[in-house]
Scaffold this active site. Structure first.
Site, PDB file in Angstrom:
ATOM      1  N   HIS A   1       0.194  -3.307  -3.459  1.00 21.49           N
ATOM      2  CA  HIS A   1      -0.229  -2.652  -1.954  1.00 21.49           C
ATOM      3  C   HIS A   1      -1.131  -3.463  -1.374  1.00 21.49           C
ATOM      4  O   HIS A   1      -1.866  -3.315  -0.095  1.00 21.49           O
ATOM      5  CB  HIS A   1      -0.859  -1.409  -2.145  1.00 21.49           C
ATOM      6  CG  HIS A   1      -2.270  -1.471  -2.775  1.00 21.49           C
ATOM      7  ND1 HIS A   1      -3.379  -1.193  -1.864  1.00 21.49           N
ATOM      8  CD2 HIS A   1      -2.801  -1.696  -3.918  1.00 21.49           C
ATOM      9  CE1 HIS A   1      -4.445  -1.189  -2.742  1.00 21.49           C
ATOM     10  NE2 HIS A   1      -4.129  -1.278  -3.728  1.00 21.49           N
TER      11      HIS A   1
HETATM   12  N1  UDP Z   1      -1.967   5.886  -7.169  1.00 23.63           N
HETATM   13  C1  UDP Z   1      -1.156   7.141  -6.928  1.00 23.63           C
HETATM   14  N2  UDP Z   1       0.011   7.072  -6.696  1.00 23.63           N
HETATM   15  C2  UDP Z   1       0.613   5.984  -6.149  1.00 23.63           C
HETATM   16  C3  UDP Z   1       0.146   4.775  -6.467  1.00 23.63           C
HETATM   17  C4  UDP Z   1      -1.141   4.725  -7.203  1.00 23.63           C
HETATM   18  O1  UDP Z   1      -1.687   7.980  -7.321  1.00 23.63           O
HETATM   19  O2  UDP Z   1       1.810   6.134  -6.031  1.00 23.63           O
HETATM   20  C5  UDP Z   1      -3.316   5.863  -7.859  1.00 23.63           C
HETATM   21  C6  UDP Z   1      -3.672   4.923  -8.767  1.00 23.63           C
HETATM   22  O3  UDP Z   1      -3.294   5.769 -10.217  1.00 23.63           O
HETATM   23  C7  UDP Z   1      -4.872   4.638  -8.740  1.00 23.63           C
HETATM   24  C8  UDP Z   1      -5.053   4.685  -7.150  1.00 23.63           C
HETATM   25  O4  UDP Z   1      -4.266   5.343  -6.666  1.00 23.63           O
HETATM   26  O5  UDP Z   1      -5.820   5.883  -9.244  1.00 23.63           O
HETATM   27  C9  UDP Z   1      -5.274   3.400  -6.800  1.00 23.63           C
HETATM   28  O6  UDP Z   1      -5.181   3.330  -5.441  1.00 23.63           O
HETATM   29  P1  UDP Z   1      -4.762   1.995  -4.671  1.00 23.63           P
HETATM   30  O7  UDP Z   1      -4.118   1.138  -5.550  1.00 23.63           O
HETATM   31  O8  UDP Z   1      -4.434   2.377  -3.290  1.00 23.63           O
HETATM   32  O9  UDP Z   1      -6.273   1.267  -4.327  1.00 23.63           O
HETATM   33  P2  UDP Z   1      -7.177   0.239  -5.315  1.00 23.63           P
HETATM   34  O10 UDP Z   1      -7.417   0.944  -6.769  1.00 23.63           O
HETATM   35  O11 UDP Z   1      -6.562  -1.013  -5.254  1.00 23.63           O
HETATM   36  O12 UDP Z   1      -8.647   0.328  -4.397  1.00 23.63           O
END
Ligand code: UDP
Length: 353
Positions: free
Chosen positions: A202
């Site tokens: 993402h």
């Molecule tokens: N996540 C979720 N559904 C999805 C993909 C990710 O609930 O379809 C959760 C994942 O388990 C984690 C969080 O979203 O807890 C991560 O978010 P993201 O990847 O958007 O952001 P980052 O962690 O890179 O800041």
């Protein structure tokens, strides 16, 4: 004690769920939740509030779909209005998004105390908008709740030991969430193979760069000949992937899922491949090895301990990391605290009120 919590993106909902659960145990703490609207799709926002029982936001600023400047500027203006009206003791911000910096900046200009949860993380890559948001938010926060020793060290190296703020290792609030919601896991509405890789992509550095995306999908395709890959993907990214014209072999793209479905898959997958920050840690919480599709990571302790391999968007490196993964890891090490971070944070906010 009155808190205003600023949230706007998926990982912030998950972290806020853990703190709100703790706040609910205390009569004398009032929380006002401000949702900036940065993530607004039903499966990137509403589902988290429903599944995780996060209190309904008191304010929904509905700011989305704009460039960084316009988005942050509008948030700053609207959050300022909320803070003047609510007059909180603390403004709580999470992580590294535009909502984080806007919340911290609006608060500090009004001389409101700022608590930054997930402070001190550094990728040392100033091209990442997240890195800029983190550094600036840390500098204007009054308490910096670091999830790891590395994060504390980063801040000490930057001179925070001599600044008028408190830096502490509180542990990682995502562990609180993972432990609690893992018990409430929900099967996603798909045929889930017995063995599979759980992947997510993402981050702008991958989704906005067709060359990188191509290299990643070449690797995923090759790996999926040996084990199926499940990839929850934002529809916007799915469209970009369709333009790549790759013939997906055993790779199932699904819409983003809620956290309870995510923990269901984390509990059962063989391996995680991701460019997400949060998921790298969740792989560890759920005792799964992780291959990180970025050029660097903030979670260096996972790499140093051998749980995580950082391979960027290099097709060969990704495939090699998969081939040579160690399935015999001992995950019983304490890198992120004990899962009582929300309690520690709330206690500290009360003590310093
Ligand atoms: N996540 C979720 N559904 C999805 C993909 C990710 O609930 O379809 C959760 C994942 O388990 C984690 C969080 O979203 O807890 C991560 O978010 P993201 O990847 O958007 O952001 P980052 O962690 O890179 O800041």
């Amino acid at each position: 004690m009155k808190l205003v919590t600023i949230i706007g993106a998926r990982p912030q909902f998950i972290k806020a769920a853990a703190l709100s659960r703790e706040i609910a145990k205390h009569d004398k703490v009032e929380e006002i939740i401000v949702h900036t609207g940065q993530h607004f799709d039903a499966n990137m926002s509403d589902i988290f509030f429903e599944q995780m029982d996060i209190p309904k936001p008191h304010y929904n600023l509905n700011i989305n779909g704009l460039g960084h400047g316009a988005m942050t500027g509008q948030m700053l203006e609207k959050i300022e209005r909320v803070l003047i009206k609510e007059n909180p003791d603390w403004v709580v911000v999470y992580g590294d998004t535009n909502s984080t910096i806007a919340g911290a900046l609006a608060a500090t200009k009004l001389h409101k105390k700022v608590a930054h949860i997930e402070a001190g993380l550094r990728s040392f890559n100033m091209k990442m908008p997240e890195e800029v948001n983190r550094i600036l938010t840390d500098r204007i926060s009054n308490i910096l709740f670091c999830p790891t020793d590395t994060a504390v060290k980063n801040l000490i190296n930057e001179g925070y030991g001599n600044m008028d703020c408190k830096v502490m290792n509180s542990g990682d609030i995502m562990l609180d969430a993972a432990l609690f919601y893992s018990k409430k896991e929900q099967k996603p509405n798909i045929d889930l193979p017995n063995e599979f890789i759980l992947a997510t992509i993402h981050r702008a550095e991958n989704t906005d760069d067709l060359d990188r995306l191509h290299l990643i999908f070449d690797a995923l395709n090759e790996i999926s000949k040996q084990i199926p890959i499940i990839l929850p993907l934002h529809p916007r990214t799915k469209k970009i992937v369709q333009q790549l014209n790759v013939n997906l072999i055993n790779l199932t793209i699904i819409d983003p899922v809620g956290y309870l479905e995510m923990v269901y898959m984390l509990n059962r997958c063989n391996l995680v491949m991701t460019d997400s920050g949060g998921l790298q840690k969740e792989a560890f919480f759920f005792k799964k090895p992780c291959i990180t599709l970025r050029d660097e990571t903030e979670w260096v302790e996972l790499v140093e301990s051998g749980f995580n391999k950082v391979v960027g968007a290099d097709t060969t490196k990704i495939i090699d990391a998969f081939k040579f993964q160690n399935n015999d890891m001992n995950f019983n090490v304490n890198l992120y605290g004990n899962g009582n971070t929300a309690e520690i944070i709330l206690g500290e906010l009360q003590k310093n009120n």
